[in-house]
Structure formats: structure tokens, C-alpha cells
Design an enzyme around this catalytic site. Structure first.
Site, mmCIF file in Angstrom:
data_model
loop_
_atom_site.group_PDB
_atom_site.id
_atom_site.type_symbol
_atom_site.label_atom_id
_atom_site.label_comp_id
_atom_site.label_asym_id
_atom_site.label_seq_id
_atom_site.Cartn_x
_atom_site.Cartn_y
_atom_site.Cartn_z
ATOM 1 C CG ASP A 61 -1.875 1.116 1.295
ATOM 2 O OD1 ASP A 61 -1.565 2.204 0.750
ATOM 3 O OD2 ASP A 61 -2.956 0.936 1.871
ATOM 4 C CB VAL A 62 1.736 3.789 -2.601
ATOM 5 C CG1 VAL A 62 2.143 2.792 -3.668
ATOM 6 C CG2 VAL A 62 0.392 4.431 -2.890
ATOM 7 C CG ASN A 88 0.481 4.190 -12.459
ATOM 8 O OD1 ASN A 88 0.084 5.024 -13.277
ATOM 9 N ND2 ASN A 88 -0.233 3.114 -12.143
ATOM 10 C CB SER A 139 -3.475 14.183 -13.348
ATOM 11 O OG SER A 139 -4.693 14.493 -13.987
ATOM 12 C CB SER A 141 -6.226 16.801 -12.287
ATOM 13 O OG SER A 141 -7.142 16.243 -13.189
ATOM 14 C CE1 TYR A 152 -6.515 11.773 -9.210
ATOM 15 C CE2 TYR A 152 -6.923 13.531 -10.782
ATOM 16 C CZ TYR A 152 -6.432 12.277 -10.499
ATOM 17 O OH TYR A 152 -5.853 11.531 -11.501
ATOM 18 C CE LYS A 156 -2.995 11.930 -9.675
ATOM 19 N NZ LYS A 156 -2.048 10.802 -9.781
ATOM 20 C CB THR A 187 -7.982 3.205 -16.190
ATOM 21 O OG1 THR A 187 -8.454 4.292 -15.383
ATOM 22 C CG2 THR A 187 -6.875 3.693 -17.109
#
Ligand code: NAD
Length: 253
Positions: A61-62, A88, A139, A141, A152, A156, A187
Site C-alpha cells: 500500500d503506497v 503510478n 495528471s 489535474s 485530487y 496531483k 481505466t
């Protein structure tokens, strides 16, 4: 083309989407790929599609630094080196800041931003030995904001400036650090968006090349940034967006 023969590459979030396509791309080019993510079954499924058996599946788990350090250690223990770290893994979030929970903020930041920092911190000592590189999945974003995606966008945006900062600090050590900044890509993360034809039309209207992205569109650029062809590129947050960010935001006429 086999640009990564005998190179060792870790890809986080390799169980689906851009990460899975990236793992495949590096494997096709001869790399030993370490596929990391939270769900072993998903990772095993992707690993089974790789063209060789020079790979390792590792659950991590990052958002947990110890797990990321364990991931990097496992890769180096098995293959003796680390050449490329692809940070990623990520999750999305939606909603205005006053409408989503404080816990949701912490979750997005801990995966999408802390996760990238954890990967970089754990990998850098090994990358300094091999003159390797990091590629982060940021992203579009992170380059500008979206409506209703403050958490988010913030995460990012952090990845974008972390990429620049690390590139400055580790360039003299021979390590390059870049990111890709995709637009809407088909995705697991965007399944619902891809069911909404009206929304897709709006995206197609804003994207100069007139279509959304497939995971391979992004994976190929990640591989380019990690390759010797990109040896003089560092600190770059590269839009992989079909020309979306070439626009100032005003609609086409
Ligand atoms: P995806 O959901 O297919 O892949 C993300 C992967 O990360 C999943 O396999 C998931 O299990 C894994 N993951 C999530 N949380 C994790 C954690 N805590 N630890 C380890 N693994 C974890 O979606 P994707 O679109 O391939 O996403 C990959 C990256 O691309 C993300 O960082 C995402 O923000 C970014 N991105 C996606 C798009 C898009 O439109 N799909 C656009 C720009 C950026």
C-alpha cells in the site's frame, strides 16, 4: 526495441489501467518488472500476461512508507539493483471541499501525494547507484484545476512540484525525475465517465486530437521518459493529453 534489457523497474498500481500497460511495455522491452499494488490477485493476472517470467509480484500500500520501503528492498534483494521507479498508484475523488469528508481529503493525499513521496524516498538511494530515474503519474489535474475535484487537484499539483523539486536536488547524483500528465484515460478509475457519452463528447471537443486516451498512450510515454532517449530530460511534467492543455480553456468555435 529492447531498451530495458537487464533493467529493474518497479511499477506501483500495476494491477490495472496505466500501471498494467506500463508493466507490459517495460516487460516487452526486456525489463525485470516488479508489479506492486494492494490486491495480489489483480497483480498476478497482469503478471500472467507479461511476455517473460522475469517479474515479481509484491503487495504494498503506497500510503504506508514501511510497505513501500519493503517493496523496494524486495526488488533489490531479488534482482540486485533498481533502475526505474514508476510511482503510478492513485485514486480519484469528486465533490466540493465542503461536501466531502475530512477523511476523504486525507485518503486522497495519503495515496496520490504521500504515495509518490514514499516511492521516491525509498527508491532514491538505489537509483543514485544505478543512475536510474523516477517517472510519476501526475495528471493534467495537477497542471490546472477541475471543477469538483479539489482534493485530487491538490494531490496531483503536489506531485507536479515534487517532481520538479526532486529533479533539482538529485540531478547531480545522476537521477532524473519526471512525470506524465494524462487527460481522461480509459481505466478502472474512469469506468463511469466512459459510460457517459455526453461527457465523452465534451472531452473530445476540448482535446485537439479529438479522442480520449488509452492506457498504452500513457505507458509508452512513461517508457520513453525512463529510457536513454530521454537522458537530458528531468524535472518535466509532460502533458500526455492529445493537446488538451494547448488550449487556454475557451471553448472551440
Ligand atoms: P486504475 O484504477 O486502473 O489504477 C490505479 C491502481 O492503483 C489500481 O490498480 C489500484 O488498485 C492501485 N492503488 C490504489 N490505491 C493504492 C494504494 N494505496 N497502494 C497501492 N496501489 C493502489 O486507474 P488508472 O487510471 O490506471 O490510474 C493510474 C494513475 O493514473 C493514477 O495515479 C491516476 O490518478 C492517474 N491518472 C489517471 C487518469 C485517467 O483518466 N484514468 C488521468 C490522469 C491521471
Amino acid at each position: 526495441m529492447k531498451r530495458f534489457e537487464n533493467r529493474v523497474v518497479i511499477v506501483t498500481g500495476a494491477g490495472s489501467g496505466i500501471g498494467a500497460a506500463t508493466a507490459r511495455r517495460f516487460a516487452v522491452e526486456g525489463a525485470r518488472v516488479v508489479l506492486a499494488g494492494r490486491t495480489r490477485e489483480k497483480l498476478e493476472k497482469v503478471a500472467a500476461t507479461l511476455p517473460n517470467d522475469k517479474h515479481l509480484v509484491r503487495v504494498a500500500d503506497v500510503s504506508d512508507y514501511d510497505q513501500v520501503e519493503g517493496l523496494v528492498r524486495a526488488a533489490v534483494d531479488k534482482y540486485g539493483r533498481l533502475d526505474v521507479m514508476v510511482n503510478n498508484a492513485g485514486v480519484a475523488s469528486e465533490g466540493r471541499a465542503t461536501e466531502d469528508s475530512v477523511d476523504a481529503w486525507h485518503k486522497v493525499i495519503s495515496i496520490d501525494l504521500d504515495g509518490v513521496f514514499h516511492g521516491a524516498r525509498a527508491a532514491l538511494p538505489h537509483l543514485m547507484k544505478t543512475k536510474g530515474c523516477i517517472v510519476n503519474t501526475a495528471s493534467v489535474s495537477g497542471l490546472g484545476a477541475d471543477w469538483n475535484m479539489a482534493f485530487y487537484n491538490t494531490a496531483k499539483g503536489g506531485v507536479v512540484n515534487l517532481t520538479r523539486s526532486l529533479a533539482l536536488d538529485y540531478g547531480r547524483d545522476g537521477v532524473r525525475i519526471n512525470s506524465v500528465c494524462p487527460t481522461l484515460t480509459r481505466t478502472d478509475l474512469t469506468v463511469d465517465m466512459f459510460k457517459d457519452e455526453k461527457l465523452l463528447d465534451k472531452f473530445r471537443e476540448r482535446i485537439a486530437l479529438g479522442r480520449t486516451a488509452e492506457p498504452e498512450d500513457i505507458a509508452d510515454v512513461i517508457a520513453f521518459l525512463a529510457s536513454e532517449d530521454a537522458r537530458f530530460i528531468t524535472g518535466v511534467n509532460l502533458p500526455v493529453d492529445g493537446g488538451l492543455s494547448a488550449s487556454n480553456g475557451q471553448p472551440p468555435q
